[in-house]
Structures are given as structure tokens and as C-alpha cells.
Design a protein around this motif. Structure first.
Motif, mmCIF file in Angstrom:
data_model
loop_
_atom_site.group_PDB
_atom_site.id
_atom_site.type_symbol
_atom_site.label_atom_id
_atom_site.label_comp_id
_atom_site.label_asym_id
_atom_site.label_seq_id
_atom_site.Cartn_x
_atom_site.Cartn_y
_atom_site.Cartn_z
ATOM 1 N N VAL A 2 0.994 -1.036 0.040
ATOM 2 C CA VAL A 2 -0.049 0.223 -0.141
ATOM 3 C C VAL A 2 0.901 1.298 0.091
ATOM 4 N N ALA A 3 2.086 1.325 0.872
ATOM 5 C CA ALA A 3 2.790 2.502 0.874
ATOM 6 C C ALA A 3 3.584 2.515 -0.718
ATOM 7 N N LEU A 4 3.741 1.547 -1.405
ATOM 8 C CA LEU A 4 4.232 1.568 -2.637
ATOM 9 C C LEU A 4 3.410 2.041 -3.589
ATOM 10 N N ALA A 6 0.934 4.042 -2.676
ATOM 11 C CA ALA A 6 0.564 5.675 -2.441
ATOM 12 C C ALA A 6 1.821 6.265 -2.903
ATOM 13 N N HIS A 7 2.973 5.791 -3.088
ATOM 14 C CA HIS A 7 4.093 6.880 -3.261
ATOM 15 C C HIS A 7 4.459 6.790 -4.820
ATOM 16 N N TYR A 8 4.225 5.677 -5.531
ATOM 17 C CA TYR A 8 4.716 5.338 -6.823
ATOM 18 C C TYR A 8 3.288 5.133 -7.812
ATOM 19 N N SER A 9 2.224 4.953 -7.183
ATOM 20 C CA SER A 9 1.058 4.495 -8.114
ATOM 21 C C SER A 9 1.121 3.163 -8.694
#
Length: 64
Positions: A2-4, A6-9
Motif C-alpha cells: 500500500v505504501a508503494l 501510495a508513493h509510486y502509484s
């Protein structure tokens, strides 16, 4: 993941998945069984029985 996302779409997630797939291909290629010139039945583990073997032992069609 999810963090990936959120940051890189979507692009970041796709790059990660493609990278993991590439690593898997390399590992399987390096450690896989070389079956060149051999039937798959000849290289299967000793305890495994094929569907054809089971039908032959029971003297019935394997489709029944």
C-alpha cells in the motif's frame, strides 16, 4: 504494498511485480530440472503414480 502504491502509484507496483517475476524466472532457470531428451514420467519422483498407472492396476478405465 500500500505504501508503494501510495508513493509510486500503479507504475511502482507493476515494476515490483515484473521484477519479482524476473527473479523467479532466473531462479527456476538456475535450479530447475533439465528434462531435455527425457519423458516426464522418467523424471517424476519415485512415489508418484500417474493416472494411467492407477487405471492399469485396477483393471478399469481411469475415466470411470
Amino acid at each position: 504494498m500500500v505504501a508503494l502504491f501510495a508513493h509510486y502509484s500503479v507504475v511502482g507496483v507493476l515494476v515490483l511485480m515484473i521484477g519479482l517475476l524476473a527473479i523467479q524466472i532466473v531462479v527456476v532457470g538456475a535450479l530447475g530440472v533439465d528434462s531435455t531428451g527425457q519423458r516426464l514420467e522418467d523424471i517424476q519422483p519415485g512415489g508418484a503414480r500417474t493416472r494411467r498407472d492407477v487405471g492399469a492396476d485396477a483393471r478399469v478405465s481411469p475415466l470411470k
